[in-house]
Write a protein that holds these residues in place. Structure first.
Motif, mmCIF file in Angstrom:
data_model
loop_
_atom_site.group_PDB
_atom_site.id
_atom_site.type_symbol
_atom_site.label_atom_id
_atom_site.label_comp_id
_atom_site.label_asym_id
_atom_site.label_seq_id
_atom_site.Cartn_x
_atom_site.Cartn_y
_atom_site.Cartn_z
ATOM 1 N N MET A 1 -0.044 17.289 -4.835
ATOM 2 C CA MET A 1 -1.368 17.092 -4.295
ATOM 3 C C MET A 1 -1.285 16.286 -3.004
ATOM 4 O O MET A 1 -0.343 15.532 -2.812
ATOM 5 C CB MET A 1 -2.238 16.294 -5.275
ATOM 6 N N LYS A 2 -2.321 16.437 -2.188
ATOM 7 C CA LYS A 2 -2.426 15.655 -0.963
ATOM 8 C C LYS A 2 -3.739 14.894 -0.968
ATOM 9 O O LYS A 2 -4.722 15.340 -1.544
ATOM 10 C CB LYS A 2 -2.367 16.567 0.263
ATOM 11 N N GLY A 3 -3.702 13.723 -0.319
ATOM 12 C CA GLY A 3 -4.895 12.909 -0.233
ATOM 13 C C GLY A 3 -4.745 11.863 0.851
ATOM 14 O O GLY A 3 -3.794 11.889 1.642
ATOM 15 N N LYS A 4 -5.720 10.939 0.853
ATOM 16 C CA LYS A 4 -5.733 9.887 1.863
ATOM 17 C C LYS A 4 -5.953 8.544 1.164
ATOM 18 O O LYS A 4 -6.701 8.456 0.198
ATOM 19 C CB LYS A 4 -6.892 10.141 2.827
ATOM 20 N N ILE A 5 -5.279 7.521 1.684
ATOM 21 C CA ILE A 5 -5.488 6.179 1.144
ATOM 22 C C ILE A 5 -6.836 5.681 1.652
ATOM 23 O O ILE A 5 -7.059 5.618 2.862
ATOM 24 C CB ILE A 5 -4.344 5.237 1.547
ATOM 25 N N VAL A 6 -7.719 5.346 0.703
ATOM 26 C CA VAL A 6 -9.061 4.903 1.084
ATOM 27 C C VAL A 6 -9.228 3.388 0.935
ATOM 28 O O VAL A 6 -10.086 2.801 1.590
ATOM 29 C CB VAL A 6 -10.149 5.639 0.270
ATOM 30 N N ARG A 7 -8.415 2.761 0.080
ATOM 31 C CA ARG A 7 -8.411 1.301 -0.052
ATOM 32 C C ARG A 7 -6.971 0.871 -0.298
ATOM 33 O O ARG A 7 -6.226 1.516 -1.026
ATOM 34 C CB ARG A 7 -9.277 0.851 -1.234
ATOM 35 N N TRP A 8 -6.595 -0.264 0.306
ATOM 36 C CA TRP A 8 -5.245 -0.784 0.090
ATOM 37 C C TRP A 8 -5.273 -2.308 0.094
ATOM 38 O O TRP A 8 -5.804 -2.925 1.014
ATOM 39 C CB TRP A 8 -4.269 -0.287 1.160
ATOM 40 N N VAL A 9 -4.718 -2.930 -0.937
ATOM 41 C CA VAL A 9 -4.630 -4.384 -1.056
ATOM 42 C C VAL A 9 -3.148 -4.739 -0.923
ATOM 43 O O VAL A 9 -2.416 -4.751 -1.910
ATOM 44 C CB VAL A 9 -5.202 -4.886 -2.413
ATOM 45 N N ASP A 10 -2.725 -4.992 0.301
ATOM 46 C CA ASP A 10 -1.294 -5.166 0.586
ATOM 47 C C ASP A 10 -0.710 -6.379 -0.134
ATOM 48 O O ASP A 10 0.429 -6.341 -0.588
ATOM 49 C CB ASP A 10 -1.063 -5.283 2.094
ATOM 50 N N GLU A 11 -1.487 -7.471 -0.245
ATOM 51 C CA GLU A 11 -0.972 -8.681 -0.911
ATOM 52 C C GLU A 11 -0.616 -8.408 -2.363
ATOM 53 O O GLU A 11 0.270 -9.045 -2.928
ATOM 54 C CB GLU A 11 -2.005 -9.830 -0.888
ATOM 55 N N ARG A 12 -1.306 -7.464 -2.988
ATOM 56 C CA ARG A 12 -1.078 -7.160 -4.402
ATOM 57 C C ARG A 12 -0.266 -5.886 -4.587
ATOM 58 O O ARG A 12 0.164 -5.583 -5.691
ATOM 59 C CB ARG A 12 -2.417 -7.028 -5.122
ATOM 60 N N GLY A 13 -0.064 -5.122 -3.506
ATOM 61 C CA GLY A 13 0.793 -3.941 -3.561
ATOM 62 C C GLY A 13 0.191 -2.731 -4.258
ATOM 63 O O GLY A 13 0.910 -1.949 -4.872
ATOM 64 N N PHE A 14 -1.112 -2.560 -4.139
ATOM 65 C CA PHE A 14 -1.716 -1.365 -4.721
ATOM 66 C C PHE A 14 -2.913 -0.926 -3.901
ATOM 67 O O PHE A 14 -3.409 -1.649 -3.049
ATOM 68 C CB PHE A 14 -2.115 -1.578 -6.186
ATOM 69 N N GLY A 15 -3.351 0.291 -4.207
ATOM 70 C CA GLY A 15 -4.515 0.834 -3.527
ATOM 71 C C GLY A 15 -5.014 2.069 -4.239
ATOM 72 O O GLY A 15 -4.610 2.362 -5.371
ATOM 73 N N PHE A 16 -5.865 2.836 -3.520
ATOM 74 C CA PHE A 16 -6.465 4.026 -4.123
ATOM 75 C C PHE A 16 -6.420 5.185 -3.146
ATOM 76 O O PHE A 16 -6.593 5.014 -1.948
ATOM 77 C CB PHE A 16 -7.910 3.732 -4.539
ATOM 78 N N ILE A 17 -6.181 6.360 -3.704
ATOM 79 C CA ILE A 17 -6.114 7.601 -2.940
ATOM 80 C C ILE A 17 -7.330 8.433 -3.307
ATOM 81 O O ILE A 17 -7.748 8.481 -4.466
ATOM 82 C CB ILE A 17 -4.832 8.392 -3.291
ATOM 83 N N ASN A 18 -7.865 9.122 -2.314
ATOM 84 C CA ASN A 18 -8.948 10.060 -2.548
ATOM 85 C C ASN A 18 -8.473 11.439 -2.152
ATOM 86 O O ASN A 18 -7.815 11.600 -1.130
ATOM 87 C CB ASN A 18 -10.183 9.655 -1.734
ATOM 88 N N THR A 19 -8.806 12.424 -2.976
ATOM 89 C CA THR A 19 -8.431 13.802 -2.683
ATOM 90 C C THR A 19 -9.622 14.704 -2.954
ATOM 91 O O THR A 19 -10.475 14.386 -3.797
ATOM 92 C CB THR A 19 -7.216 14.235 -3.530
ATOM 93 N N GLU A 20 -9.671 15.813 -2.270
ATOM 94 C CA GLU A 20 -10.770 16.760 -2.465
ATOM 95 C C GLU A 20 -10.638 17.496 -3.792
ATOM 96 O O GLU A 20 -11.604 18.047 -4.292
ATOM 97 C CB GLU A 20 -10.811 17.752 -1.301
ATOM 98 N N GLU A 21 -9.450 17.492 -4.373
ATOM 99 C CA GLU A 21 -9.200 18.244 -5.593
ATOM 100 C C GLU A 21 -9.731 17.552 -6.849
ATOM 101 O O GLU A 21 -9.961 18.202 -7.867
ATOM 102 C CB GLU A 21 -7.704 18.498 -5.756
#
Length: 155
Positions: A1-21
């Motif tokens: 799948m492909k998507g885009k990072i919509v939120r990223w918390v670099d200090e904690r090392g995680f984030g969220f991806i959004n995809t159209e699928e």
């Protein structure tokens, strides 16, 4: 799948991806990205696989798209430090330590036809003569220690 990072918390090392699928954001941890990639940022395009074992939407593997891997300077630093350490140890073992164990070599003695202990002025001079001058008679018991009774006593 492909998507885009919509939120990223670099200090904690995680984030969220959004995809159209899929509906909703997909959780992704920095450890799921390929080693050598730079840290993800909001807006980065990613290719990923979902973690089928997880009950929540989360990523199993992720790859930044269009981002060149960074060179990791750590291995070259480690190798450089190792080589400097080896060079330093070699210098100490083969140059410095031998001079420390033979101080008589750095005292500018020279062979001047002295043969017996009573002609020597110091233990260092006697050691120099024993190591460098032929025909001396200053090590009667042949143990490598010259003039033991007069100059080079070990208490």
């Amino acid at each position: 799948m492909k998507g885009k990072i919509v939120r990223w918390v670099d200090e904690r090392g995680f984030g969220f991806i959004n995809t159209e699928e899929l509906n909703g954001d997909i959780f992704v941890h920095v450890s799921k990205f390929k080693k050598g990639d730079r840290r993800p940022q909001v807006g980065d395009e990613v290719e990923f696989q979902l973690d089928r074992k997880s009950t929540n939407l989360s990523v199993d593997k992720a790859l930044l798209i269009g981002v060149k891997p960074q060179k990791n300077p750590v291995p070259s630093i480690v190798i450089s430090a190792f080589l400097v350490g080896i060079l330093g140890a070699g210098l100490y073992l083969f140059v410095i330590m031998p001079k420390l164990s033979r101080p008589h070599e750095s005292m500018n003695f020279s062979c001047q036809s002295k043969v017996y202990c009573n002609q020597m002025r110091s233990c260092d001079e006697a050691k120099f003569y024993l190591a460098n001058c032929p025909g001396v008679k200053i090590d009667g018991d042949h143990d490598g220690i010259p003039c033991e009774r007069q100059l080079c006593r070990s208490w």
